[in-house]
Design a protein around this motif. Structure first.
Motif, PDB file in Angstrom:
ATOM      1  N   THR A   6      22.228  22.861  25.106  1.00 18.15           N
ATOM      2  CA  THR A   6      21.306  21.666  24.844  1.00 18.15           C
ATOM      3  C   THR A   6      20.939  21.604  23.296  1.00 18.15           C
ATOM      4  N   ASN A   7      21.134  22.590  22.621  1.00 17.27           N
ATOM      5  CA  ASN A   7      20.456  22.241  21.264  1.00 17.27           C
ATOM      6  C   ASN A   7      21.878  21.693  20.306  1.00 17.27           C
ATOM      7  N   VAL A  25      12.420  11.997  24.467  1.00 19.71           N
ATOM      8  CA  VAL A  25      13.124  13.127  24.631  1.00 19.71           C
ATOM      9  C   VAL A  25      13.082  14.334  23.383  1.00 19.71           C
ATOM     10  N   GLY A  26      12.423  15.547  23.943  1.00 17.40           N
ATOM     11  CA  GLY A  26      12.511  16.535  23.030  1.00 17.40           C
ATOM     12  C   GLY A  26      13.766  17.484  23.169  1.00 17.40           C
ATOM     13  N   ASP A  31      19.783  28.465  20.338  1.00 14.47           N
ATOM     14  CA  ASP A  31      21.200  29.121  20.411  1.00 14.47           C
ATOM     15  C   ASP A  31      21.134  30.468  21.135  1.00 14.47           C
ATOM     16  N   GLY A  32      21.980  30.780  21.917  1.00 14.85           N
ATOM     17  CA  GLY A  32      22.127  32.293  22.356  1.00 14.85           C
ATOM     18  C   GLY A  32      21.107  32.414  23.611  1.00 14.85           C
ATOM     19  N   ASP A  47      10.683  30.723  19.527  1.00 17.84           N
ATOM     20  CA  ASP A  47      10.003  29.595  18.856  1.00 17.84           C
ATOM     21  C   ASP A  47      10.345  28.135  19.673  1.00 17.84           C
ATOM     22  N   SER A  48      11.247  28.004  20.189  1.00 16.91           N
ATOM     23  CA  SER A  48      11.682  26.783  20.901  1.00 16.91           C
ATOM     24  C   SER A  48      10.781  26.462  22.328  1.00 16.91           C
ATOM     25  N   TYR A  49      10.617  27.945  22.795  1.00 17.54           N
ATOM     26  CA  TYR A  49       9.856  27.952  24.110  1.00 17.54           C
ATOM     27  C   TYR A  49       8.224  27.315  23.778  1.00 17.54           C
TER      28      TYR A  49
END
Length: 180
Positions: A6-7, A25-26, A31-32, A47-49
């Motif tokens: 995704t990233n 769209v965000g 990664d990983g 932090d992405s969550y």
């Protein structure tokens, strides 16, 4: 929501183009990232969550599971269902009460990243389907249109630009009826 697929692949940008300016769209790839809460890079604690939660999405596309097919997590697949359900139930409580879609991730081809395609096929994908059925969530299958096409991958795991376009088109086709 997802991992490096995704990233870093560009599929969120491709999806934004398909959806047009009426949507935002965000990209909350990490990664990983793995579903497994005890993985060294569990998505749930990232932090992405938390950034995804702050984004207040009305639709959430979740493409995780690839990194749960790591060789060092092969003995932990029994945790997958409980950890994934826990994370998804928390997403249902996001302020915007989003529509959540689970994505069957792309296939894993020969790679040097310690990711096992057989583990994905036999252990992870059936559990993604189990979670979707248990929670009544729709599934988007990006695995099937990419299966048998290693040429769409840069390293056997991460789709190239053409593979990313196929992912975006597949997701768009699944969410378009609900995206207005």
């Amino acid at each position: 929501i997802g991992d490096s697929i995704t990233n870093a692949t560009g599929y969120p940008k491709d999806l934004q183009i398909l959806l047009g300016s009426a949507s935002n769209v965000g990209n909350f790839g990490y990664d990983g990232a793995a579903v497994n809460f005890f993985a060294d890079r569990a998505y749930f604690g990232s932090d992405s969550y938390h950034d995804a939660r702050s984004f207040q999405p009305t639709t959430v596309i979740v493409m995780l599971g690839t990194n749960d097919a790591k060789i060092n997590l092969s003995n932990e697949t029994d945790r997958f269902v409980n950890d994934y359900e826990h994370m998804l139930l928390r997403m249902e409580n996001f302020t915007a009460k989003p529509k959540i879609y689970l994505v069957v991730p792309p296939p894993i081809f020969y790679n040097s990243l310690s990711l096992n395609g057989t583990a994905l096929d036999q252990n992870i994908i059936p559990r993604i389907r189990q979670v979707a059925a248990a929670l009544g969530l729709p599934i988007i299958d990006v695995y099937s249109p990419l299966a048998g096409h290693p040429e769409y991958f840069t390293d056997g795991v991460h789709p190239n630009a053409q593979g990313a376009e196929i992912i975006a088109q597949t997701i768009y086709g699944a969410i378009k009826p609900f995206s207005s």
